[in-house]
Design a protein around this motif. Structure first.
Motif, PDB file in Angstrom:
ATOM      1  N   VAL A   1     -15.709  -3.431   1.221  1.00  0.00           N
ATOM      2  CA  VAL A   1     -14.603  -3.345   0.329  1.00  0.00           C
ATOM      3  C   VAL A   1     -14.982  -3.526  -1.185  1.00  0.00           C
ATOM      4  O   VAL A   1     -15.418  -4.593  -1.366  1.00  0.00           O
ATOM      5  N   THR A   2     -14.610  -2.612  -2.043  1.00  0.00           N
ATOM      6  CA  THR A   2     -14.927  -2.686  -3.424  1.00  0.00           C
ATOM      7  C   THR A   2     -13.775  -3.111  -4.281  1.00  0.00           C
ATOM      8  O   THR A   2     -14.101  -3.821  -5.332  1.00  0.00           O
ATOM      9  N   GLU A   3     -12.553  -2.786  -4.115  1.00  0.00           N
ATOM     10  CA  GLU A   3     -11.494  -3.095  -4.813  1.00  0.00           C
ATOM     11  C   GLU A   3     -10.272  -2.994  -4.050  1.00  0.00           C
ATOM     12  O   GLU A   3      -9.999  -2.358  -2.839  1.00  0.00           O
ATOM     13  N   VAL A   4      -9.268  -4.149  -4.260  1.00  0.00           N
ATOM     14  CA  VAL A   4      -7.973  -4.467  -3.507  1.00  0.00           C
ATOM     15  C   VAL A   4      -6.998  -4.530  -4.746  1.00  0.00           C
ATOM     16  O   VAL A   4      -7.024  -5.225  -5.737  1.00  0.00           O
ATOM     17  N   THR A   5      -6.015  -3.495  -4.824  1.00  0.00           N
ATOM     18  CA  THR A   5      -4.866  -3.335  -5.847  1.00  0.00           C
ATOM     19  C   THR A   5      -3.646  -3.235  -5.080  1.00  0.00           C
ATOM     20  O   THR A   5      -3.488  -2.723  -4.152  1.00  0.00           O
TER      21      THR A   5
ATOM     22  N   LYS B   1       2.610  -1.325  -2.612  1.00  0.00           N
ATOM     23  CA  LYS B   1       1.860  -1.424  -1.340  1.00  0.00           C
ATOM     24  C   LYS B   1       0.515  -1.752  -1.853  1.00  0.00           C
ATOM     25  O   LYS B   1       0.371  -1.990  -3.081  1.00  0.00           O
ATOM     26  N   VAL B   2      -0.534  -2.084  -0.751  1.00  0.00           N
ATOM     27  CA  VAL B   2      -1.857  -2.597  -1.148  1.00  0.00           C
ATOM     28  C   VAL B   2      -2.716  -1.525  -0.878  1.00  0.00           C
ATOM     29  O   VAL B   2      -2.927  -0.982   0.045  1.00  0.00           O
ATOM     30  N   LYS B   3      -3.563  -1.238  -1.971  1.00  0.00           N
ATOM     31  CA  LYS B   3      -4.619   0.069  -1.844  1.00  0.00           C
ATOM     32  C   LYS B   3      -6.272  -0.618  -1.685  1.00  0.00           C
ATOM     33  O   LYS B   3      -6.326  -1.595  -2.410  1.00  0.00           O
ATOM     34  N   ILE B   4      -6.595  -0.330  -0.619  1.00  0.00           N
ATOM     35  CA  ILE B   4      -8.081  -0.935  -0.616  1.00  0.00           C
ATOM     36  C   ILE B   4      -8.949   0.126  -0.619  1.00  0.00           C
ATOM     37  O   ILE B   4      -8.863   1.368  -0.261  1.00  0.00           O
TER      38      ILE B   4
ATOM     39  N   TYR C   1      -7.449   3.379   1.499  1.00  0.00           N
ATOM     40  CA  TYR C   1      -6.574   3.118   2.562  1.00  0.00           C
ATOM     41  C   TYR C   1      -5.279   2.477   1.972  1.00  0.00           C
ATOM     42  O   TYR C   1      -5.545   1.581   0.965  1.00  0.00           O
ATOM     43  N   ILE C   2      -4.209   2.710   2.604  1.00  0.00           N
ATOM     44  CA  ILE C   2      -2.891   2.151   1.979  1.00  0.00           C
ATOM     45  C   ILE C   2      -2.332   1.184   3.003  1.00  0.00           C
ATOM     46  O   ILE C   2      -2.151   1.662   4.165  1.00  0.00           O
ATOM     47  N   PHE C   3      -1.918  -0.075   2.687  1.00  0.00           N
ATOM     48  CA  PHE C   3      -1.294  -0.845   3.692  1.00  0.00           C
ATOM     49  C   PHE C   3       0.012  -1.503   3.103  1.00  0.00           C
ATOM     50  O   PHE C   3       0.286  -1.511   1.932  1.00  0.00           O
ATOM     51  N   ASP C   4       0.690  -1.942   4.202  1.00  0.00           N
ATOM     52  CA  ASP C   4       1.998  -2.827   3.594  1.00  0.00           C
ATOM     53  C   ASP C   4       1.426  -4.095   3.168  1.00  0.00           C
ATOM     54  O   ASP C   4       1.843  -4.574   2.157  1.00  0.00           O
ATOM     55  N   LYS C   5       0.457  -4.858   3.929  1.00  0.00           N
ATOM     56  CA  LYS C   5       0.088  -6.047   3.408  1.00  0.00           C
ATOM     57  C   LYS C   5      -1.397  -5.987   3.911  1.00  0.00           C
ATOM     58  O   LYS C   5      -1.729  -5.320   4.684  1.00  0.00           O
ATOM     59  N   VAL C   6      -2.158  -7.113   3.249  1.00  0.00           N
ATOM     60  CA  VAL C   6      -3.649  -7.035   3.498  1.00  0.00           C
ATOM     61  C   VAL C   6      -3.919  -8.623   3.629  1.00  0.00           C
ATOM     62  O   VAL C   6      -3.585  -9.453   3.078  1.00  0.00           O
ATOM     63  N   ILE C   7      -4.717  -8.949   4.682  1.00  0.00           N
ATOM     64  CA  ILE C   7      -5.124 -10.248   4.962  1.00  0.00           C
ATOM     65  C   ILE C   7      -6.720 -10.231   4.425  1.00  0.00           C
ATOM     66  O   ILE C   7      -7.411  -9.326   5.173  1.00  0.00           O
ATOM     67  N   PHE C   8      -6.961 -11.266   3.671  1.00  0.00           N
ATOM     68  CA  PHE C   8      -8.432 -11.401   2.893  1.00  0.00           C
ATOM     69  C   PHE C   8      -8.911 -12.456   3.690  1.00  0.00           C
ATOM     70  O   PHE C   8      -8.556 -13.650   3.471  1.00  0.00           O
TER      71      PHE C   8
END
Length: 320
Positions: free
Chosen positions: A214-218, A222-225, A237-244
């Motif tokens: 994974v190079t970037e999370v914005t 929505k959350v884009k990876i 990828y697009i998500f509602d939520k992201v757990i890091f």
């Protein structure tokens, strides 16, 4: 809800498992080729089981992970291995109140003081006030200077280096409360357990991508990876939520839009690394049967020696 999880260590895997149980859609991303994170294992030719690159076991009061193992029907082996200390060139068993009272290097008064204070901390449920107490000042005054300098001071220095004198008594309390005489180990090793959990996740509909970085999370509603695969190809990828689940410094590097106040607060947290050397030998190293040996010598570069052969059967590792 559509949820992305970065990191397939046991935090990421268990999060995925329980989120899928709750009805969410889950996708995991892992840079390594195998699951397990800091408990990742490897397998040599002739071995039936895997072994951890960094030694691991569970305590028998680790109820959440043991409950997870039971839930996915992964067998856990529980044994009571021997724990000892290395003092003045000799090994002494040091894993029960009786063994502490029989420790010959201290007077009976010092042994009783140490046993009383450790017992008092173990059964004290109030940890919060201990955060304001310095462990390296409290312990010599209570358990006695000789006992502290012989057993605990070398271990503080080995573990924390230049930060040894900054440690809160709450940390020491947590170590005392957490430890159990009996220890648990997943059958087949931690990598085997992680693979089993991975298979269960996939059967529940979860998706896991290995060998991706994974190079970037914005975030913008929505959350884009953004990620890079081994072949150099980039994907989003697009998500509602992201757990890091990775360390904070990776989080700051990848999630570039985080508020500066948040970055300042958590980038000041200090961390220490440890070197772990795994030896494959023709015979058991600690011949007295000790599994865990704490090296109480302030000049030793080694803090502990862990003899896995005195915990799990060597037949699982081609008798090594």
């Amino acid at each position: 809800m559509k949820i992305g999880i970065i990191g397939a260590g046991f935090t990421g895997l268990s999060s995925a498992y329980y989120l899928l149980k709750a009805g969410h859609s889950v996708t995991l991303f892992e840079k390594d080729s195998q699951p397990g994170g800091l408990a990742i294992g490897y397998q040599e030719k002739g071995w039936d089981w895997t072994l951890e690159k960094h030694y691991h076991h569970w305590f028998t009061n680790d109820k959440f992970i043991l409950g997870l193992a039971e839930e996915i029907e992964h067998k856990v082996i529980i044994k009571r291995p021997k724990t000892s200390v290395y003092v003045d060139g000799k090994i002494y068993q040091f894993d029960s109140p009786i063994k502490v009272l029989l420790f010959p290097k201290l007077s009976i008064i010092d042994r009783l003081r140490m046993g009383f204070i450790v017992g008092l901390l173990r059964y004290n449920p109030f940890w919060k006030p201990l955060e304001k107490i310095n462990a390296t000042k409290f312990l010599p005054r209570t358990i006695g200077k000789k006992g502290y300098k012989m057993i605990w001071e070398p271990l503080f220095k080995s573990k924390f280096g230049p930060f040894a004198n900054d440690i809160s008594l709450a940390w020491f309390w947590a170590r005392i409360v957490k430890r159990t005489p009996s220890l648990a180990y997943p059958e087949g090793g931690f990598l085997n357990f992680a693979k089993h959990l991975t298979n269960v996740i996939e059967k529940k509909g979860g998706k896991i991508h290995f060998n991706v970085e994974v190079t970037e999370v914005t975030e913008n509603n929505k959350v884009k990876i953004k990620l890079k695969e081994n072949n150099g190809e980039s994907k989003e990828y697009i998500f509602d939520k992201v757990i890091f689940t990775l360390p904070s410094f990776f989080f700051f590097k990848i999630a570039t839009s985080l508020p500066d106040s948040y970055k300042r607060k958590y980038s000041n947290l200090k961390g220490l690394g440890a070197i772990n050397l795994v030896l494959r030998l023709r015979k058991t190293f600690l011949e007295d049967g000790t599994y865990w040996l704490s090296v109480c010598d302030e000049f030793s570069p080694i803090m502990a020696i862990v003899d896995h052969s005195n915990f799990m059967d060597i037949k699982n590792y081609n008798n090594e």
